[in-house]
Design a protein around this motif. Structure first.
Motif: not given
Length: 113
Positions: A21-27, A90-97
């Motif tokens: 699961p992707l986590q939401s971005n911090p505030k 982080i964006v790179y790994y989120e896209n990879a996942i």
């Protein structure tokens, strides 16, 4: 001695999709406004009067050299650079996942502009 015929070994590769699961971005960071005063020998008396009116009595203020201010500004820029690079990772790994192709997203953004 009698040997049974050898059984044929079948090897199959099965692709298993990972469900991470992707986590939401911090505030986002909320910064307060800071007020800076530029004080010289020429405006010292005026500064003291204005400062007392704005901040009351007793009062305290901090002084920083020009070189110290430059160093602080460079440090803030360095922290911003580091955060931007971390976000890119982080964006790179989120896209990879998620299986999304980041190059396709860049092309889509260019076309929208």
């Amino acid at each position: 001695m009698f040997r049974a015929p050898e059984k044929q070994v079948v090897v199959q590769s099965v692709e298993v999709e990972r469900k991470i699961p992707l986590q939401s971005n911090p505030k986002p960071v909320t910064l307060g406004d800071a007020k800076y005063y530029v004080v010289t020998a020429d405006n010292w008396d005026e500064f003291i009067e204005t400062y007392k009116k704005e901040n009351g009595d007793p009062w305290v203020f901090y002084a920083m050299s020009v070189r110290g201010y430059e160093t602080m500004a460079l440090n803030v820029a360095e922290v911003a650079r580091y955060l931007q690079q971390q976000k890119a990772i982080i964006v790179y790994y989120e896209n990879a996942i998620s299986g999304e192709d980041p190059e396709e997203e860049v092309e889509e953004e260019k076309e929208e502009k």
